[in-house]
Write a protein that holds these residues in place. Structure first.
Motif, mmCIF file in Angstrom:
data_model
loop_
_atom_site.group_PDB
_atom_site.id
_atom_site.type_symbol
_atom_site.label_atom_id
_atom_site.label_comp_id
_atom_site.label_asym_id
_atom_site.label_seq_id
_atom_site.Cartn_x
_atom_site.Cartn_y
_atom_site.Cartn_z
ATOM 1 N N CYS A 345 0.841 -1.199 0.000
ATOM 2 C CA CYS A 345 0.000 0.000 0.000
ATOM 3 C C CYS A 345 0.873 1.246 0.000
ATOM 4 C CB CYS A 345 -0.934 -0.002 1.201
ATOM 5 S SG CYS A 345 -0.070 0.302 2.746
ATOM 6 N N CYS A 347 1.147 3.802 1.951
ATOM 7 C CA CYS A 347 1.692 4.399 3.171
ATOM 8 C C CYS A 347 2.928 3.641 3.646
ATOM 9 C CB CYS A 347 0.648 4.467 4.270
ATOM 10 S SG CYS A 347 0.380 2.914 5.121
ATOM 11 N N ALA A 348 3.101 2.395 3.199
ATOM 12 C CA ALA A 348 4.294 1.621 3.495
ATOM 13 C C ALA A 348 4.538 1.473 4.995
ATOM 14 C CB ALA A 348 5.520 2.221 2.813
ATOM 15 N N CYS A 356 -1.805 1.928 9.480
ATOM 16 C CA CYS A 356 -2.158 1.958 8.067
ATOM 17 C C CYS A 356 -3.665 2.054 7.905
ATOM 18 C CB CYS A 356 -1.654 0.711 7.344
ATOM 19 S SG CYS A 356 -2.348 0.547 5.690
ATOM 20 N N CYS A 358 -4.996 2.685 4.763
ATOM 21 C CA CYS A 358 -5.263 2.640 3.324
ATOM 22 C C CYS A 358 -6.477 1.759 3.062
ATOM 23 C CB CYS A 358 -4.070 2.070 2.567
ATOM 24 S SG CYS A 358 -2.571 3.018 2.817
HETATM 25 ZN ZN ZN Z 1 -1.187 1.673 4.096
#
Ligand code: ZN
Length: 501
Positions: A345, A347-348, A356, A358
Motif C-alpha cells: 500500500c 503508506c508503506a 495503516c 489505506c
Molecule cells: Zn497503508
C-alpha cells in the motif's frame, strides 16, 4: 591519422585528413556536427600553440571520414592536431602509420581521458589494427583488450616528441590488479524461505521477478543478492558489460574486466534518460543498459512515474534500447533480469502496525500502477511476509551461502541450455507458452491438475498458466528431474501467489 568514433556501444574507424594550402587563414572542418566543429577547432589550435608549435596561418581543410558516420565526443582532438601539423609539413607521420590515436586536448596541450576507450580499442582490433595511443588515464582500460599494444600519452607535446623520435610514450600503469569486491551474500539473509526460493528459481530460469510485501520483508536484501547466485560472465559478455561502463565513464581506474553480473538499482525519482540512456553529445547508457547481462532492480516500483515504467517496456522485449539522437539512432544493449519490489500500500507502514488506514481501493490502485505491460512480462510474482521474532531467534535455521545456491543454479541453467539447444533458447524464461503446451513438451493431466483447477476457477489467467509451466520446468531443473512432476507444478503456482491474491 586514424581514430575511432562511437555509435552506441560500437566503435567505427575514422580517418582524419588535413590539407594546408595557401590562402586567407581559415579552418574548414567537415564530417563533424556544427557545435563539435567549433569546439574542436578552438581546442586544437590552443593546444598546438601551447605545446610550443606554430599554428599554420593558412587555409586549413580538415575532413573526417566516412562522412556518413555520425560523430560525437572530443576523442578526435589529437588526431586532428597531428593531421594539421603534418599537413603544414611540420610533422612526419610515419611513426603513427597504422596506429589508432584517441584523446581529447585541453587548451594547455594536456591530453584528457575520454569515455568509451574500451569499445574504441575493440573497433581497432576488428579493423585489423594492433597499436593504439590513448590518454594515459585510459591506458589501463585500453590494455584490457587482448592482442593490442597500448601506449599512453599525457600531453600533445609528448606525442609530437615521440613522432620526431625525441620522446617516449608511456606504458599502461601496471598497478596490482584490483581484487574483485565480493558483493553481499545470501548467508546474511535470515529466514525468508519463500524469498530465497524465489530468487533461486529466478536465477536458474532467468525469470523476471516481482516481490510484494511490507517493509521489513527483506525484498531489497534479496534483490541485491540475486547477482551473487548468477554465473560469471563469459568473455564476450564481460567485454560488452565493461564497454558499457567505459562509455558511461564509470569504470573504476585500474579495474579489471567486469566478470560478475552487474546490479543497477535506480531510485524511483530517476528521470527517463537516467533509466534508459541519453544526454547531449556522446550518448550515455542508462541504468537499464548498465544492468545489461545482470539485474535491474526497481525498489518501490509503483513510485516510478508511469512514463518511466513505460519507457522500459519495449527495451525489455527487444533486449536493447534505441535512443533517438539528432544524428540518428543510437542503440545500447539491455538484456536484463528485472526485479520489482512493491509495498502492498502507498503508506508503506510495517505489517501489523495498526496505523495503516489505506482502503482496499487505495491498495488496489497502488499496485495497479504496475499492472499491464510490465507486470505481464514477469514470471515470478511472490508475496513476502515480514520476519517473525520466532524465525529471528531460531538458531537451527540454515542460512545457505550464495556459493552453494549458485552451484545449483549453474547446474539447472546447463540442463535448460541442453534441452533447448535445438531452438537455441538460453533459459526457460525464453520458451514461448505454445511450445510448452505442444505435443512434445505437454505434461500429463495428473501433473497439471493443480494448475488446471486454478485456471478453471478463474484464479489464474491463460498467460499466468504459461508462466506456471515455465517455472515448473525451472523447478524441475533445480531438482535434477527430466520433467516437472506434480510437486513442481504446485510450487510453481505458489510463485504466482502475487497474481492469485
Ligand atoms: Zn497503508
Amino acid at each position: 591519422m586514424l581514430s575511432v568514433g562511437l555509435v552506441g556501444v560500437r566503435g567505427h574507424l575514422v580517418e582524419v585528413e588535413a590539407d594546408v594550402a595557401s590562402g586567407l587563414p581559415l579552418v574548414a572542418l567537415s564530417g563533424l556536427p556544427d557545435t563539435a566543429l567549433h569546439e574542436a577547432r578552438d581546442r586544437v589550435r590552443a593546444a598546438i600553440v601551447n605545446s610550443g608549435q606554430a599554428w599554420p596561418n593558412r587555409r586549413i581543410t580538415i575532413n573526417l571520414l566516412p562522412a556518413s558516420l555520425p560523430k560525437s565526443g572530443s576523442g578526435f582532438d589529437i588526431a586532428v592536431a597531428c593531421a594539421v601539423l603534418a599537413g603544414a609539413g611540420e610533422l612526419p607521420l610515419a611513426a603513427l602509420h597504422g596506429v589508432v590515436v584517441v584523446g581529447e586536448l585541453g587548451l594547455d596541450g594536456r591530453v584528457q581521458p575520454v569515455r568509451g576507450v574500451l569499445p574504441m580499442v575493440l573497433a581497432a582490433i576488428r579493423a585489423g589494427i594492433r597499436r593504439v595511443v590513448v590518454p594515459q588515464a585510459n591506458a589501463a582500460e585500453a590494455a584490457l583488450v587482448p592482442g593490442v599494444t597500448v601506449r599512453g600519452t599525457d600531453t600533445l607535446h609528448r606525442l609530437i616528441g615521440f613522432v620526431r623520435g625525441s620522446e617516449r610514450l608511456l606504458d599502461p600503469p601496471a598497478g596490482p590488479p584490483l581484487e574483485p569486491v565480493a558483493g553481499p551474500d545470501l548467508a546474511d539473509v535470515v529466514g525468508q524461505g519463500v524469498g530465497r526460493r524465489a530468487i533461486e528459481v529466478a536465477a536458474a530460469g532467468n525469470h523476471h521477478l516481482a516481490m510484494m510485501g511490507p517493509p521489513g520483508a527483506g525484498k531489497t536484501m534479496l534483490a541485491h543478492r540475486l547477482p551473487s547466485i548468477l554465473p560469471d560472465l563469459d568473455d564476450e559478455a564481460a567485454l560488452e558489460v565493461t564497454a558499457l561502463y567505459s562509455i558511461a565513464g564509470t569504470l573504476p581506474a585500474g579495474a579489471p574486466l567486469l566478470r560478475r553480473p552487474p546490479l543497477q538499482a535506480p531510485h524511483h525519482s530517476a528521470s527517463v534518460p537516467a533509466l534508459v540512456g541519453g544526454g547531449s553529445g556522446l550518448a550515455r547508457p542508462g541504468a537499464l543498459s548498465l544492468a545489461h547481462r545482470g539485474v535491474l532492480f526497481l525498489d518501490e516500483a509503483p513510485e516510478f512515474s508511469p512514463r518511466a515504467l513505460e519507457s522500459l517496456r519495449q527495451p525489455l522485449e527487444q533486449g536493447a534500447v534505441s535512443l533517438r539522437r539528432t544524428q540518428g539512432e543510437t542503440t545500447f544493449p539491455a538484456r536484463v533480469q528485472l526485479v520489482l519490489a512493491a509495498n502492498p500500500c502507498p503508506c508503506a507502514k510495517p505489517a501489523g502496525d495498526q496505523v495503516c488506514e489505506c482502503t482496499a481501493l487505495a491498495r488496489r490502485r497502488y499496485l495497479g500502477r504496475l499492472s499491464g505491460p510490465l507486470l505481464d512480462r514477469i514470471d515470478i510474482q511472490v508475496g513476502l511476509d515480514p520476519l517473525t521474532t520466532a524465525v529471528l531467534l531460531d538458531e537451527h535455521l540454515v542460512q545457505e551461502p550464495s556459493a552453494v545456491v549458485a552451484d545449483r543454479v549453474a547446474k539447472a541453467r546447463a540442463a535448460a541450455v541442453a534441452r533447448w539447444a535445438e531452438p537455441g533458447w538460453r533459459s526457460n524464461a525464453e520458451v514461448p507458452g505454445p511450445v510448452l503446451r505442444s505435443a512434445g513438451w505437454r505434461l500429463p493431466r495428473s501433473v497439471l491438475l493443480p494448475v488446471r483447477q486454478l485456471l478453471d476457477r478463474g484464479e489464474l489467467s491463460a498467460r499466468g498458466y504459461d508462466r506456471v509451466l515455465r517455472l515448473a520446468w525451472t523447478i524441475a531443473d533445480l531438482a535434477g528431474r527430466d520433467r516437472p512432476d506434480r510437486g513442481d507444478v504446485c510450487e510453481a503456482t505458489e510463485l504466482r501467489r502475487g497474481e492469485l491474491r
